[in-house]
Enzyme design. Sequence first.
Site, mmCIF file in Angstrom:
data_model
loop_
_atom_site.group_PDB
_atom_site.id
_atom_site.type_symbol
_atom_site.label_atom_id
_atom_site.label_comp_id
_atom_site.label_asym_id
_atom_site.label_seq_id
_atom_site.Cartn_x
_atom_site.Cartn_y
_atom_site.Cartn_z
ATOM 1 C CG ASP A 63 22.788 90.913 -18.083
ATOM 2 O OD1 ASP A 63 23.448 92.369 -17.847
ATOM 3 O OD2 ASP A 63 22.707 91.163 -19.449
ATOM 4 C CG ASP A 69 17.318 85.042 -20.070
ATOM 5 O OD1 ASP A 69 17.290 85.862 -21.473
ATOM 6 O OD2 ASP A 69 16.920 86.426 -18.715
ATOM 7 C CD GLU A 92 23.464 88.264 -22.351
ATOM 8 O OE1 GLU A 92 22.481 88.331 -24.110
ATOM 9 O OE2 GLU A 92 23.273 89.413 -21.768
ATOM 10 C CD GLU A 93 21.388 84.071 -20.965
ATOM 11 O OE1 GLU A 93 21.462 84.570 -19.918
ATOM 12 O OE2 GLU A 93 21.168 84.957 -21.243
ATOM 13 C CG ASP A 114 22.096 87.514 -26.329
ATOM 14 O OD1 ASP A 114 21.635 86.960 -26.042
ATOM 15 O OD2 ASP A 114 22.200 88.879 -26.044
ATOM 16 C CG LEU A 116 14.964 85.445 -24.278
ATOM 17 C CD1 LEU A 116 14.006 85.598 -26.153
ATOM 18 C CD2 LEU A 116 14.201 85.101 -23.731
ATOM 19 C CG ASP A 117 19.537 91.057 -28.009
ATOM 20 O OD1 ASP A 117 19.980 91.220 -26.250
ATOM 21 O OD2 ASP A 117 18.977 91.785 -28.548
ATOM 22 C CD GLU A 280 24.309 91.506 -26.609
ATOM 23 O OE1 GLU A 280 22.752 91.786 -26.046
ATOM 24 O OE2 GLU A 280 25.005 92.844 -25.722
HETATM 25 O O1 F6P Z 1 21.222 93.130 -24.029
HETATM 26 C C1 F6P Z 1 21.196 93.764 -24.165
HETATM 27 C C2 F6P Z 1 19.806 94.884 -24.468
HETATM 28 O O2 F6P Z 1 18.431 94.543 -24.247
HETATM 29 C C3 F6P Z 1 19.363 95.828 -25.702
HETATM 30 O O3 F6P Z 1 18.911 94.297 -27.034
HETATM 31 C C4 F6P Z 1 19.172 96.278 -25.594
HETATM 32 O O4 F6P Z 1 19.153 97.793 -26.705
HETATM 33 C C5 F6P Z 1 19.297 96.916 -24.278
HETATM 34 O O5 F6P Z 1 20.061 96.066 -24.359
HETATM 35 C C6 F6P Z 1 18.309 97.786 -24.121
HETATM 36 O O6 F6P Z 1 18.898 98.512 -22.318
HETATM 37 P P1 F6P Z 1 18.560 99.959 -21.951
HETATM 38 O O7 F6P Z 1 17.311 98.584 -20.600
HETATM 39 O O8 F6P Z 1 19.397 100.573 -21.546
HETATM 40 O O9 F6P Z 1 16.758 100.273 -22.459
#
Ligand code: F6P
Length: 359
Positions: A63, A69, A92-93, A114, A116-117, A280
Amino acid sequence: MHLGRTTLPKFLTEQLRDQPGHTELVSLIMDVASAVKAVSAMVARGALGGSLDVLASANASGDTQKLLDVTTNTTFLRHCEWSGLVAGMVSEEMDAAYDIPEPYRRGPYLLVFDPLDGSSNIDINVSVGSIFSVLKHEGTERPAVADYLKPGTAQVAAGYAMYGPSTLLVLTVGDGTHGFTLDREVGDFVLTQPRLQVPADTSEFAINASNERFWEPPVQRYVSECKAGAHGIRARDFNMRWIASMVAEVHRILVRGGVFMYPRDTKTPLRPGRLRLLYEANPMAMLIEQAGGAATTGRTRMLDIPPTELHQRVPVILGSRNEVERIERYHREYDAGEDRPYVSPLFNDRSLYRTEGTR
Ligand code: F6P
């Protein structure tokens, strides 16, 4: 100001009092809570802090990284490395596990997080969060990768912070799931949602519907039945939500029920799902189960999966128990060949496209 209110350390001490060595776990969670307060302040500054800038780098999962992040990751490391409570950390980072640097001592826990999710939501000012999971670590040796690869049932604590209109900390130490709100003036997390309970039934589902053509038939079947609403076999209308921020979706489910899916799909054939198991899926699964809900890949209970790598991805289906069990049943029926093939509503009996000979 907090007379009669339960603050985080008081709550944790009361919950864990009978467990040997409980003060160490209380202190570690308080360190995590300090990191959360610092991240909350950074997120709230938004563009004023320059932290929305996109970096040229990518994280271990590929990502794109934002400055935020990286700074939130460093914030978690700095708040949790010094106390002699953790033996190592995975985030995650970071590609590899983080070793506790000299002169600090290693401690009895592993912290996986994680920082900053949902960070793609940062530039549009929508809620994001941090997710964490705590595992036991035996001995004083530097942890090996295998030490982190424990199933979710081995978690001793799990939680998330949600940076929304208010900053929340929702956590479990194995006896229910409880929500705390940050009192910004005083700096305390105050218990505001004790013993959250996910209703067993729901009429709300969350999924990124743009991936529909890549899903497996059991998920297509479930979503198609929800969309058919009162006209289909579910005989009631459903509502759909998609915030694209897992923390916000799980929080909604903990408060009012629902089902969240990021299922296996064939969009990126080499990966079995989008979300990461250790930091996650597992912590969220523990929180949801502790609140009476269920979490699965569709075929296996999430917390039973033996992890094989630090940044492993898994399909995630979690939320209201009866809906999750229905989706698991659809997977079983599909795998056993008992399911009738999925038929798009465009081509079913009531379809505009129906022609003689297609029934
Ligand atoms: O880290 C993953 C994430 O950002 C989640 O928080 C979220 O549910 C998902 O990805 C969103 O995915 P998309 O961009 O496919 O909607």
